[in-house]
Design a protein around this motif. Sequence first.
Motif, short mmCIF file in Angstrom:
data_model
loop_
_atom_site.label_atom_id
_atom_site.label_comp_id
_atom_site.label_asym_id
_atom_site.label_seq_id
_atom_site.Cartn_x
_atom_site.Cartn_y
_atom_site.Cartn_z
N PRO A 38 0.82 -1.21 0.00
CA PRO A 38 0.00 0.00 0.00
C PRO A 38 0.86 1.27 0.00
O PRO A 38 1.93 1.31 0.61
CB PRO A 38 -0.80 -0.12 1.30
N GLU A 39 0.36 2.29 -0.68
CA GLU A 39 1.13 3.54 -0.80
C GLU A 39 1.18 4.32 0.51
O GLU A 39 1.97 5.25 0.65
CB GLU A 39 0.52 4.42 -1.91
N ARG A 40 0.32 3.94 1.46
CA ARG A 40 0.34 4.56 2.80
C ARG A 40 0.05 3.47 3.82
O ARG A 40 -0.46 2.40 3.45
CB ARG A 40 -0.69 5.68 2.88
N PRO A 41 0.36 3.70 5.10
CA PRO A 41 0.12 2.65 6.10
C PRO A 41 -1.35 2.24 6.16
O PRO A 41 -2.24 3.09 6.14
CB PRO A 41 0.57 3.31 7.41
N ARG A 42 -1.58 0.93 6.20
CA ARG A 42 -2.95 0.40 6.26
C ARG A 42 -3.05 -0.68 7.33
O ARG A 42 -3.71 -1.70 7.13
CB ARG A 42 -3.35 -0.20 4.90
N SER A 43 -2.43 -0.45 8.48
CA SER A 43 -2.50 -1.44 9.56
C SER A 43 -3.93 -1.58 10.06
O SER A 43 -4.72 -0.63 10.00
CB SER A 43 -1.59 -1.02 10.72
N ALA A 44 -4.26 -2.77 10.54
CA ALA A 44 -5.56 -3.08 11.14
C ALA A 44 -6.74 -2.93 10.18
O ALA A 44 -7.86 -2.74 10.61
CB ALA A 44 -5.80 -2.25 12.41
N VAL A 45 -6.47 -3.06 8.88
CA VAL A 45 -7.60 -3.09 7.94
C VAL A 45 -8.13 -4.51 7.76
O VAL A 45 -9.11 -4.72 7.04
CB VAL A 45 -7.26 -2.50 6.55
N GLY A 46 -7.50 -5.48 8.43
CA GLY A 46 -7.96 -6.86 8.32
C GLY A 46 -7.91 -7.33 6.88
O GLY A 46 -7.00 -6.99 6.12
N HIS A 47 -8.94 -8.11 6.49
CA HIS A 47 -8.95 -8.70 5.15
C HIS A 47 -9.79 -7.88 4.17
O HIS A 47 -10.40 -8.43 3.24
CB HIS A 47 -9.44 -10.15 5.23
N VAL A 79 -1.66 -8.26 -2.68
CA VAL A 79 -1.28 -9.65 -2.96
C VAL A 79 -1.94 -10.12 -4.26
O VAL A 79 -1.30 -10.74 -5.12
CB VAL A 79 -1.67 -10.55 -1.77
N THR A 80 -3.21 -9.79 -4.43
CA THR A 80 -3.91 -10.17 -5.66
C THR A 80 -3.26 -9.51 -6.87
O THR A 80 -3.00 -10.17 -7.89
CB THR A 80 -5.40 -9.76 -5.56
N LEU A 81 -2.98 -8.22 -6.77
CA LEU A 81 -2.34 -7.50 -7.88
C LEU A 81 -0.95 -8.08 -8.17
O LEU A 81 -0.56 -8.25 -9.33
CB LEU A 81 -2.19 -6.01 -7.53
N GLY A 82 -0.23 -8.37 -7.11
CA GLY A 82 1.14 -8.87 -7.28
C GLY A 82 1.17 -10.23 -7.95
O GLY A 82 1.88 -10.43 -8.94
N SER A 115 -3.72 -10.94 7.06
CA SER A 115 -4.74 -11.08 6.02
C SER A 115 -4.13 -11.12 4.62
O SER A 115 -4.65 -11.81 3.74
CB SER A 115 -5.76 -9.94 6.11
N ALA A 116 -3.05 -10.37 4.42
CA ALA A 116 -2.35 -10.44 3.13
C ALA A 116 -1.87 -11.87 2.88
O ALA A 116 -1.99 -12.40 1.77
CB ALA A 116 -1.18 -9.46 3.10
N ALA A 117 -1.36 -12.51 3.93
CA ALA A 117 -0.91 -13.90 3.79
C ALA A 117 -2.10 -14.83 3.53
O ALA A 117 -2.01 -15.76 2.73
CB ALA A 117 -0.14 -14.32 5.05
N PHE A 118 -3.22 -14.57 4.20
CA PHE A 118 -4.42 -15.39 3.94
C PHE A 118 -4.92 -15.22 2.50
O PHE A 118 -5.37 -16.18 1.87
CB PHE A 118 -5.54 -15.05 4.93
N GLU A 119 -4.85 -14.00 1.98
CA GLU A 119 -5.27 -13.78 0.59
C GLU A 119 -4.42 -14.65 -0.34
O GLU A 119 -4.91 -15.24 -1.31
CB GLU A 119 -5.12 -12.30 0.23
N SER A 120 -3.14 -14.72 -0.02
CA SER A 120 -2.24 -15.51 -0.84
C SER A 120 -2.62 -17.00 -0.84
O SER A 120 -2.68 -17.63 -1.89
CB SER A 120 -0.81 -15.32 -0.33
N VAL A 121 -2.87 -17.56 0.35
CA VAL A 121 -3.22 -18.99 0.37
C VAL A 121 -4.59 -19.23 -0.25
O VAL A 121 -4.84 -20.31 -0.80
CB VAL A 121 -3.11 -19.63 1.78
N PRO A 236 1.25 -22.11 12.70
CA PRO A 236 0.55 -22.43 11.45
C PRO A 236 -0.93 -22.05 11.58
O PRO A 236 -1.58 -22.42 12.56
CB PRO A 236 0.72 -23.95 11.31
N LEU A 237 -1.43 -21.30 10.63
CA LEU A 237 -2.84 -20.87 10.64
C LEU A 237 -3.52 -21.38 9.38
O LEU A 237 -2.90 -21.48 8.33
CB LEU A 237 -2.94 -19.34 10.67
N GLN A 238 -4.82 -21.68 9.51
CA GLN A 238 -5.56 -22.17 8.35
C GLN A 238 -6.82 -21.33 8.13
O GLN A 238 -7.31 -20.69 9.05
CB GLN A 238 -5.93 -23.64 8.54
N LEU A 239 -7.33 -21.40 6.92
CA LEU A 239 -8.54 -20.64 6.58
C LEU A 239 -9.78 -21.19 7.26
O LEU A 239 -10.70 -20.44 7.56
CB LEU A 239 -8.75 -20.67 5.06
#
Length: 256
Positions: A38-47, A79-82, A115-121, A236-239
């Motif tokens: 993100p171009e600016r801080p976006r902490s605590a935006v969840g998923h 993550v989706t864009l990347g 959440s970025a990691a969850f988007e990836s999985v 280890p976390l799962q969806l």
Amino acid sequence: MTVIMRLLVTNDDGVHSPGILALKKALDPLGEVIVVAPERPRSAVGHAITLHKPLRLHRGKMADGLPAWSSNGTPADCVTLGILELMDGKADLVVSGINHGPNLGWDVHYSGTVSAAFESVMIGVPAIAVSVASWDDDIRWDGLARFAAKLASWLSEHPLGPHTLLNVNAPNLPAGELKGIEITRLGSRQYVDRLIKRVDPTGRPYFWLGGTLLDGQSEAGSDVHAVANGKISVTPLQLDLTSNAARADLRAIEGL
Ligand code: MN
């Protein structure tokens, strides 16, 4: 051993954060590293994801001038864009971090980093979330970044099951003072005084969210406990959020 990987790095503290720079530099020897954050801080935006306005990708720079991609989207959007736009779906691993601040226990549900990691999985790419569990100004990024690179390399040879990620939290200690690595479960984090009500100069009420952490919630085996005891916690976390205990208890409802 030389591992050639295609890695995506993101960070909910934004593209200019020191944590993403340390992580990118540590991962560079493993292969090709694409940075989009993100171009600016976006902490605590969840998923959160962006559905109702256009998403943009910009060629930007990290704190030391290294090139990186930035976006007006959330960490999950990045993550989706990347993966889908910049890497044509061919990412081996996403590493989200290094976040400035803990992502322990129930707080993972608020976390843009996790959440970025969850988007990836969800997309089908393995992921690691990495956080330094400290709000200090003076953070020792490099040791944790090197650990993240070792973990990334190890995962390339020992893949996790599907839809599973690793959530890493480390205390802000010099490498020599760390007490090792512990595989943990998610602890609990409960807050008291979560809602603070004040009155503005015109007499209308307003609110601050926050609160202080409830003490005594550091059960052995949890991520909270490991970090409090000077260890790097790897959870280890799962969806799948299903409560199998409740599922068994609720079978009776099927006969109602
Ligand atoms: Mn953050």
